[in-house]
Design a protein around this motif. Structure first.
Motif, PDB file in Angstrom:
ATOM      1  N   SER A   1       0.850  -1.186   0.000  1.00 32.66           N
ATOM      2  CA  SER A   1       0.000   0.000   0.000  1.00 32.66           C
ATOM      3  C   SER A   1       0.886   1.236   0.000  1.00 32.66           C
ATOM      4  N   MET A   2       0.401   2.311  -0.605  1.00 31.98           N
ATOM      5  CA  MET A   2       1.138   3.568  -0.563  1.00 31.98           C
ATOM      6  C   MET A   2       0.156   4.724  -0.474  1.00 31.98           C
ATOM      7  N   PHE A   3       0.473   5.656   0.408  1.00 32.55           N
ATOM      8  CA  PHE A   3      -0.305   6.882   0.525  1.00 32.55           C
ATOM      9  C   PHE A   3       0.174   7.844  -0.555  1.00 32.55           C
TER      10      PHE A   3
ATOM     11  N   LYS B   1      -3.900  12.153  -1.705  1.00 31.83           N
ATOM     12  CA  LYS B   1      -4.119  12.003  -0.268  1.00 31.83           C
ATOM     13  C   LYS B   1      -4.944  10.758   0.063  1.00 31.83           C
ATOM     14  N   VAL B   2      -4.681   9.669  -0.609  1.00 34.07           N
ATOM     15  CA  VAL B   2      -5.391   8.415  -0.372  1.00 34.07           C
ATOM     16  C   VAL B   2      -4.419   7.246  -0.482  1.00 34.07           C
ATOM     17  N   HIS B   3      -4.832   6.076   0.004  1.00 34.95           N
ATOM     18  CA  HIS B   3      -4.030   4.871  -0.122  1.00 34.95           C
ATOM     19  C   HIS B   3      -4.465   4.074  -1.347  1.00 34.95           C
ATOM     20  N   ARG B   4      -3.482   3.521  -2.051  1.00 43.49           N
ATOM     21  CA  ARG B   4      -3.727   2.693  -3.222  1.00 43.49           C
ATOM     22  C   ARG B   4      -2.844   1.444  -3.124  1.00 43.49           C
ATOM     23  N   ILE B   5      -3.183   0.430  -3.923  1.00 45.40           N
ATOM     24  CA  ILE B   5      -2.403  -0.803  -3.964  1.00 45.40           C
ATOM     25  C   ILE B   5      -1.427  -0.729  -5.139  1.00 45.40           C
ATOM     26  N   PHE B   6      -0.164  -1.102  -4.887  1.00 45.43           N
ATOM     27  CA  PHE B   6       0.888  -1.084  -5.903  1.00 45.43           C
ATOM     28  C   PHE B   6       1.582  -2.439  -5.948  1.00 45.43           C
TER      29      PHE B   6
ATOM     30  N   THR C   1      -4.743  -0.195  -8.130  1.00 46.49           N
ATOM     31  CA  THR C   1      -6.089   0.289  -7.834  1.00 46.49           C
ATOM     32  C   THR C   1      -6.138   1.801  -7.940  1.00 46.49           C
ATOM     33  N   ASN C   2      -7.340   2.311  -8.221  1.00 48.85           N
ATOM     34  CA  ASN C   2      -7.511   3.756  -8.405  1.00 48.85           C
ATOM     35  C   ASN C   2      -8.964   4.116  -8.142  1.00 48.85           C
ATOM     36  N   THR C   3      -9.359   4.124  -6.861  1.00 52.36           N
ATOM     37  CA  THR C   3     -10.732   4.441  -6.501  1.00 52.36           C
ATOM     38  C   THR C   3     -10.942   5.950  -6.495  1.00 52.36           C
ATOM     39  N   ALA C   4     -12.178   6.349  -6.215  1.00 53.78           N
ATOM     40  CA  ALA C   4     -12.508   7.771  -6.182  1.00 53.78           C
ATOM     41  C   ALA C   4     -11.780   8.463  -5.045  1.00 53.78           C
ATOM     42  N   ALA C   5     -11.612   9.768  -5.169  1.00 51.11           N
ATOM     43  CA  ALA C   5     -10.922  10.557  -4.154  1.00 51.11           C
ATOM     44  C   ALA C   5     -11.615  10.408  -2.806  1.00 51.11           C
ATOM     45  N   GLY C   6     -10.818  10.287  -1.747  1.00 46.21           N
ATOM     46  CA  GLY C   6     -11.362  10.180  -0.402  1.00 46.21           C
ATOM     47  C   GLY C   6     -11.540   8.765   0.092  1.00 46.21           C
ATOM     48  N   TYR C   7     -11.331   7.764  -0.771  1.00 47.36           N
ATOM     49  CA  TYR C   7     -11.483   6.359  -0.381  1.00 47.36           C
ATOM     50  C   TYR C   7     -10.135   5.647  -0.459  1.00 47.36           C
ATOM     51  N   HIS C   8      -9.988   4.574   0.314  1.00 52.80           N
ATOM     52  CA  HIS C   8      -8.692   3.940   0.501  1.00 52.80           C
ATOM     53  C   HIS C   8      -8.725   2.457   0.146  1.00 52.80           C
ATOM     54  N   ASP C   9      -7.630   1.974  -0.445  1.00 55.77           N
ATOM     55  CA  ASP C   9      -7.386   0.552  -0.680  1.00 55.77           C
ATOM     56  C   ASP C   9      -6.147   0.189   0.117  1.00 55.77           C
ATOM     57  N   PHE C  10      -6.214  -0.872   0.907  1.00 56.93           N
ATOM     58  CA  PHE C  10      -5.138  -1.109   1.868  1.00 56.93           C
ATOM     59  C   PHE C  10      -4.929  -2.599   2.137  1.00 56.93           C
ATOM     60  N   GLY C  11      -3.696  -2.921   2.613  1.00 46.93           N
ATOM     61  CA  GLY C  11      -3.367  -4.253   3.117  1.00 46.93           C
ATOM     62  C   GLY C  11      -3.456  -5.385   2.112  1.00 46.93           C
ATOM     63  N   PRO C  12      -2.753  -5.331   0.959  1.00 44.33           N
ATOM     64  CA  PRO C  12      -2.870  -6.406  -0.038  1.00 44.33           C
ATOM     65  C   PRO C  12      -2.267  -7.725   0.456  1.00 44.33           C
ATOM     66  N   ILE C  13      -2.913  -8.832   0.085  1.00 43.33           N
ATOM     67  CA  ILE C  13      -2.467 -10.187   0.435  1.00 43.33           C
ATOM     68  C   ILE C  13      -2.538 -11.035  -0.828  1.00 43.33           C
TER      69      ILE C  13
END
Length: 694
Positions: free
Chosen positions: A603-605, A610-615, A628-640
């Motif tokens: 994950s990276m902020f 100003k959001v978290h995305r998966i890389f 991942t690239n969700t709408a502004a203000g929402y977060h993607d986190f903790g990939p497994i």
């Protein structure tokens, strides 16, 4: 809102739930006033009654209230010059101590902006375990401030001295008239004088990569590296570098989704700002060191959603003109601006290869090779308005909501490939409990609800055990239990704050993060709790967290939080050979290996949004790409990583045999079937020559 605060505590590292609050008091400025452009020392006291780490920041404000647009002069990245005025995270100010009620004296040196005048407030913001002040939200538990006035400028005074009476004699006056000699000049015209002007050459040198590109090609990322000359760049004002992108290429842009997106990285110097004027990139920097200072320009940077730059359509040479000056704006071109050779399309002779292809017996994917049609990534996100557990293909496509429980806070912790089970927590019943479900989201079963602030649960490699952190005995200790919640065993009992435990693949040891004086380190202990913990990182001033084993148990990934932000590192199992994998990124967290250990998901902020995305990136930290690239203000986190295995087949795959009679078409088909990594000997390291996935 309460749920968002709890989950964001996981988002900024691997910390558990909130147990108390951080406090700050007695803010003071040494000397009581400031001089613009000079350093001041800010003194204060902090404490955290819950024995956890205190994070904070120092800002200058006009109205005695913290705003994300205020000038932040000390953050998670250390002293800020110039200030950060578009949101920031707090840095570690005080590690967990033995007496949570004790106040700790702190002093930080920060710089006052050169343009300041009048009165300003110095505000210290603190919070337990993490602190943030951003446009999309903030987490501050306590603030304290002091008024800072501008120091008075001393005024020069003049005291007249009365005249002293003296006897002054007037000297005699003499007149002297010189007699000038007479000269005769003879001028013979022989030639016309020639004036030769020597052009000013900018200092330093530059290289470019790649040096050859196909005309009209898309998806290009060009790296231009400028190395400073023998003059130190201006340390107070600025020096300037100007890079001109040739005609016919994508215009440069500071918008992250544009083809010509520009990213600038400076080594041994400070970046003040980047601007665009037509096809010219203007970079202002301060204190770039002679010989060792470097400015790297990534043109067509694809890390944050850009498709990459398009090259000119005609063949020939493309000259990327670089002009520099160590002081001010009047830049001059360096001696050898870098050049890219633009070539035509490669040509191939097609031959009938159907017979040779059909005789191969090993075209299907082997057990340890990645398959985009099968391998998946599990992650947690609030993209639908509340936190849910999701699954996606390894290229970021085909996103599916696995929990789909509106109103609940669901968060995924681990996946067991042996049992095809996902371990997650949820408050769907009103309190947070530990659950397990099938890999497709079905068959949800409650495991435990009485573990008192349990967090960071992880499976053993065979999926039969779960290691986790809990306050069952009063302190944050490590426990082990069966995967059905039975036979809970306490592993540690030393009263030290701990986080993110992970069992080794052979089940003999547990690695985890634990508090030390001035931060936290990665430790290892025997899985049965015997023996003494072994410090693997032993760093001073950093917070080392989130350790995970590679599937062979030989390597450990972890995150270290220091002055440069959150960085991902890799080391040998015994703590040796530590390597930083994300030196040029900040706020990278929750790393995990792919099932074959060739890639790392994390994950990276993102600073811009100003959001978290998966890389995802290669094992060595190269080829970083956003999934991942969700709408502004929402977060993607903790990939497994969710591994899927296809058994090798002794017969050819019919979808491969049915390709056209062309080696080129066969390669193209293989790329389409496996854009995430068909064997390097077939076609490049990752299967496609344009570095794009799907």
């Amino acid at each position: 809102m309460k749920k968002m605060l709890i989950i964001l505590l996981f988002v900024f590292s691997c910390f558990g739930v909130i147990f108390g609050a951080a406090e700050v008091r007695n803010v003071a400025v040494t000397g009581g006033c400031y001089t613009p452009g000079q350093n001041i020392t800010v003194n204060f006291e902090v404490r955290c009654a819950a024995y956890n780490t205190t994070f904070g920041s120092i800002i200058f404000s006009a109205d005695n209230s913290p705003h994300y647009t205020d000038d932040a002069v000390w953050t998670s990245e250390g002293p800020q010059d110039p200030p950060d005025n578009n949101g920031h995270d707090g840095g570690s100010m005080q590690a967990q101590g033995s007496n949570g009620s004790a106040w700790h004296q702190k002093s930080y040196v920060v710089k006052v902006p050169l343009w300041y005048n009048g009165t300003h407030y110095v505000i210290v913001n603190v919070a337990e375990n993490y602190m943030q002040l951003h446009p999309w939200g903030q987490h501050i538990q306590n603030s304290a401030s002091v008024v800072m006035a501008q120091c008075a400028v001393p005024t020069a005074t003049h005291t007249p001295v009365p005249p002293t009476a003296t006897n002054t004699q007037i000297p005699p006056t003499y007149t002297y008239t010189p007699i000038l000699p007479t000269f005769t000049f003879t001028i013979t015209e022989t030639s016309t004088p020639t004036i030769t002007l020597t052009p000013i050459i900018g200092e330093g040198s530059a290289i470019i990569f790649p040096e050859q590109i196909t005309a009209g090609s898309t998806g290009n990322t060009i790296l231009i590296t400028y190395t400073a000359g023998e003059t130190n760049w201006e340390p107070v004002l600025w020096g300037t570098l100007k890079l001109t992108i040739p005609e016919g290429w994508s215009p440069p842009s500071l918008t992250v989704t544009d083809p010509g997106c520009v990213n600038v990285i400076i080594t041994n110097g400070s970046l003040l700002g980047t601007s665009i004027n037509g096809r010219e990139i203007i970079i202002q920097a301060r204190d770039l060191q002679p010989i060792t200072g470097q400015i790297k320009i990534e043109y067509g940077d694809k890390k944050f959603g850009s498709p990459g730059a398009t090259a000119q359509g005609n063949t020939g040479t493309a000259r990327f003109i670089i002009k520099v000056t160590p002081k001010g704006d009047a830049a001059y071109e360096i001696a050898n601006s870098p050049i890219i050779e633009v070539v035509g399309e490669s040509t191939f002779t097609e031959t009938n290869t159907t017979e040779s292809i059909s005789t191969q017996t090993n075209f299907v994917f082997q057990q340890n090779q990645l398959n985009n049609n099968c391998d998946k990534i599990i992650f947690s996100s609030d993209r639908d308005g509340n936190w849910e557990v999701y699954e996606m293909s390894a290229d970021g496509s085909n996103i599916v909501n696995l929990t789909n429980f509106p109103g609940a806070l669901d968060y995924a912790w681990d996946y067991s490939s042996n049992r095809d089970k996902i371990l997650f927590t949820s408050d769907r019943d009103g309190i947070t409990k530990l659950y397990e479900m099938n890999g497709d989201g079905t068959n949800v079963n409650e495991i435990a609800d009485n573990l008192l602030f349990y967090t960071d649960p992880k499976y053993s490699s065979d999926g039969t055990k779960i290691v986790f952190i809990s306050q069952i005995t009063g302190a944050l200790e490590i426990f082990l239990m069966n995967s059905n919640g039975t036979e809970i065993t306490q592993i540690t009992n030393d009263g030290i704050w701990k986080t993110s435990p992970a069992l080794s693949p052979d089940g003999t040891t547990i690695i985890y993060g634990a508090s030390v004086v001035g931060g936290s380190d990665i430790f290892e202990i025997n899985a049965d709790g015997s023996g003494s913990p072994r410090n693997l990182t032993n760093t001073e001033g950093n917070n080392d967290e989130c350790p995970v084993f590679s599937s062979d148990g030989q390597k450990i990934l972890f995150v270290s939080w220091g002055p440069g932000g959150l960085k991902i590192y890799e080391m040998d199992r015994d703590g040796s050979n530590v390597t930083i994998l994300t030196p040029e990124l900040v706020n990278t967290s929750t790393p995990n290996y792919s099932s074959d250990n060739t890639r790392i998901i994390f994950s990276m902020f993102t600073i811009n949004n100003k959001v978290h995305r998966i890389f995802i990136m290669n094992r060595d930290g190269s080829e970083i790409q956003q999934l991942t690239n969700t709408a502004a203000g929402y977060h993607d986190f903790g990939p497994i990583w969710k591994k899927c295995v296809i058994t090798p087949s002794p017969t050819p795959d019919p979808t491969i045999v049915a390709v056209k009679d062309s080696a080129i078409d066969w390669l193209h088909t293989m790329q389409m079937l496996s854009p995430l990594g068909y064997p390097a000997q077939v076609h490049g390291a990752w299967g496609r020559n344009d570095n794009q996935w799907g």
